[in-house]
Enzyme design. Structure first.
Site, PDB file in Angstrom:
ATOM      1  N   HIS A  98      -6.889  31.009  34.587  1.00  0.00           N
ATOM      2  CA  HIS A  98      -5.546  30.457  34.809  1.00  0.00           C
ATOM      3  C   HIS A  98      -5.412  29.193  33.990  1.00  0.00           C
ATOM      4  O   HIS A  98      -6.347  28.404  33.885  1.00  0.00           O
ATOM      5  CB  HIS A  98      -5.302  30.170  36.298  1.00  0.00           C
ATOM      6  CG  HIS A  98      -6.393  29.378  36.951  1.00  0.00           C
ATOM      7  ND1 HIS A  98      -7.585  29.947  37.333  1.00  0.00           N
ATOM      8  CD2 HIS A  98      -6.482  28.068  37.260  1.00  0.00           C
ATOM      9  CE1 HIS A  98      -8.362  29.020  37.871  1.00  0.00           C
ATOM     10  NE2 HIS A  98      -7.722  27.862  37.824  1.00  0.00           N
ATOM     11  N   VAL A 156     -11.274  29.021  41.063  1.00  0.00           N
ATOM     12  CA  VAL A 156     -10.813  30.413  41.125  1.00  0.00           C
ATOM     13  C   VAL A 156     -11.231  31.099  39.831  1.00  0.00           C
ATOM     14  O   VAL A 156     -10.869  30.650  38.735  1.00  0.00           O
ATOM     15  CB  VAL A 156      -9.283  30.482  41.315  1.00  0.00           C
ATOM     16  CG1 VAL A 156      -8.816  31.933  41.296  1.00  0.00           C
ATOM     17  CG2 VAL A 156      -8.865  29.801  42.614  1.00  0.00           C
ATOM     18  N   ASN A 193      -9.764  25.097  33.313  1.00  0.00           N
ATOM     19  CA  ASN A 193     -11.114  24.768  33.763  1.00  0.00           C
ATOM     20  C   ASN A 193     -12.000  25.998  33.598  1.00  0.00           C
ATOM     21  O   ASN A 193     -11.601  27.113  33.943  1.00  0.00           O
ATOM     22  CB  ASN A 193     -11.081  24.314  35.225  1.00  0.00           C
ATOM     23  CG  ASN A 193     -10.403  22.974  35.396  1.00  0.00           C
ATOM     24  OD1 ASN A 193     -10.618  22.065  34.598  1.00  0.00           O
ATOM     25  ND2 ASN A 193      -9.574  22.847  36.417  1.00  0.00           N
ATOM     26  N   ASP A 252       1.458  26.214  41.718  1.00  0.00           N
ATOM     27  CA  ASP A 252       0.199  25.905  42.391  1.00  0.00           C
ATOM     28  C   ASP A 252       0.505  25.537  43.848  1.00  0.00           C
ATOM     29  O   ASP A 252       1.450  24.815  44.149  1.00  0.00           O
ATOM     30  CB  ASP A 252      -0.508  24.743  41.671  1.00  0.00           C
ATOM     31  CG  ASP A 252      -1.959  24.633  42.064  1.00  0.00           C
ATOM     32  OD1 ASP A 252      -2.836  24.919  41.227  1.00  0.00           O
ATOM     33  OD2 ASP A 252      -2.241  24.255  43.232  1.00  0.00           O
TER      34      ASP A 252
HETATM   35  P1  5GP Z   1      -9.200  25.581  39.348  1.00  0.00           P
HETATM   36  O1  5GP Z   1      -9.858  24.470  40.126  1.00  0.00           O
HETATM   37  O2  5GP Z   1      -9.936  26.885  39.498  1.00  0.00           O
HETATM   38  O3  5GP Z   1      -8.919  25.212  37.910  1.00  0.00           O
HETATM   39  O4  5GP Z   1      -7.755  25.739  39.967  1.00  0.00           O
HETATM   40  C1  5GP Z   1      -7.446  26.595  41.013  1.00  0.00           C
HETATM   41  C2  5GP Z   1      -6.045  26.230  41.475  1.00  0.00           C
HETATM   42  O5  5GP Z   1      -5.555  27.269  42.285  1.00  0.00           O
HETATM   43  C3  5GP Z   1      -5.993  24.943  42.299  1.00  0.00           C
HETATM   44  O6  5GP Z   1      -5.121  24.011  41.650  1.00  0.00           O
HETATM   45  C4  5GP Z   1      -5.448  25.411  43.645  1.00  0.00           C
HETATM   46  O7  5GP Z   1      -4.556  24.474  44.211  1.00  0.00           O
HETATM   47  C5  5GP Z   1      -4.778  26.708  43.314  1.00  0.00           C
HETATM   48  N1  5GP Z   1      -4.773  27.704  44.378  1.00  0.00           N
HETATM   49  C6  5GP Z   1      -5.828  28.078  45.144  1.00  0.00           C
HETATM   50  N2  5GP Z   1      -5.468  29.065  45.986  1.00  0.00           N
HETATM   51  C7  5GP Z   1      -4.153  29.330  45.730  1.00  0.00           C
HETATM   52  C8  5GP Z   1      -3.219  30.261  46.284  1.00  0.00           C
HETATM   53  O8  5GP Z   1      -3.520  31.064  47.165  1.00  0.00           O
HETATM   54  N3  5GP Z   1      -1.959  30.230  45.777  1.00  0.00           N
HETATM   55  C9  5GP Z   1      -1.589  29.363  44.785  1.00  0.00           C
HETATM   56  N4  5GP Z   1      -0.315  29.411  44.356  1.00  0.00           N
HETATM   57  N5  5GP Z   1      -2.449  28.474  44.249  1.00  0.00           N
HETATM   58  C10 5GP Z   1      -3.710  28.460  44.706  1.00  0.00           C
END
Ligand code: 5GP
Ligand code: ZN
Length: 117
Positions: free
Chosen positions: A102, A98, A89, A32
């Site tokens: 994931h 996103v 999530n 992340d």
């Molecule tokens: P969500 O809130 O959708 O469960 O988690 C999305 C995760 O993606 C977040 O923890 C955020 O830090 C991570 N994230 C967002 N953009 C990127 C990216 O471009 N690269 C990586 N490696 N992680 C990302």
């Protein structure tokens, strides 16, 4: 299956850089960008599904591969003994940002309550 506007599809394609920790034919795990714990790895199917419910419905075997990869990541990170959390999530109340499914593998320190009050 790819969504051209999806950042995780771009990571799968190599168009956005990432720090990979595990890759199989159908699954990718990468760190992340904004880690919330000493280990914070995202495990995804390479194909695009919006969330855990969609991939579970469309391809239960792939969902199992993703969860198995998460366990492999935890072992490789050395947190299988101390324990870790697997988070997917899903939808507005979860804070999903996103919309390519994931699974967060988080650990390396005591993680506190599962859900904040
Ligand atoms: P969500 O809130 O959708 O469960 O988690 C999305 C995760 O993606 C977040 O923890 C955020 O830090 C991570 N994230 C967002 N953009 C990127 C990216 O471009 N690269 C990586 N490696 N992680 C990302
Ligand atoms: Zn995607």
């Amino acid at each position: 299956m790819t969504d051209t506007d999806c950042i995780f599809c771009k990571i799968v394609a190599g168009d956005i850089p990432s720090t990979k920790v595990l890759e199989t034919e159908r699954v990718l795990a990468f760190r992340d960008l904004y880690p919330k714990a000493p280990t914070h790895v995202l495990v995804i199917p390479k194909d695009h599904y919006a969330n855990a419910a969609e991939v579970a419905k469309a391809d239960p075997a792939l969902t199992g591969e993703v969860v198995a990869a998460a366990a492999e990541v935890a072992a490789a990170e050395g947190i299988d003994g101390t324990g870790w959390r697997l988070i997917a999530n899903t939808g507005p109340h979860s804070g999903q940002d996103v919309f390519h499914v994931h699974f967060h593998v988080v650990g390396g320190k005591p993680l506190g309550p599962m859900v904040s009050a």
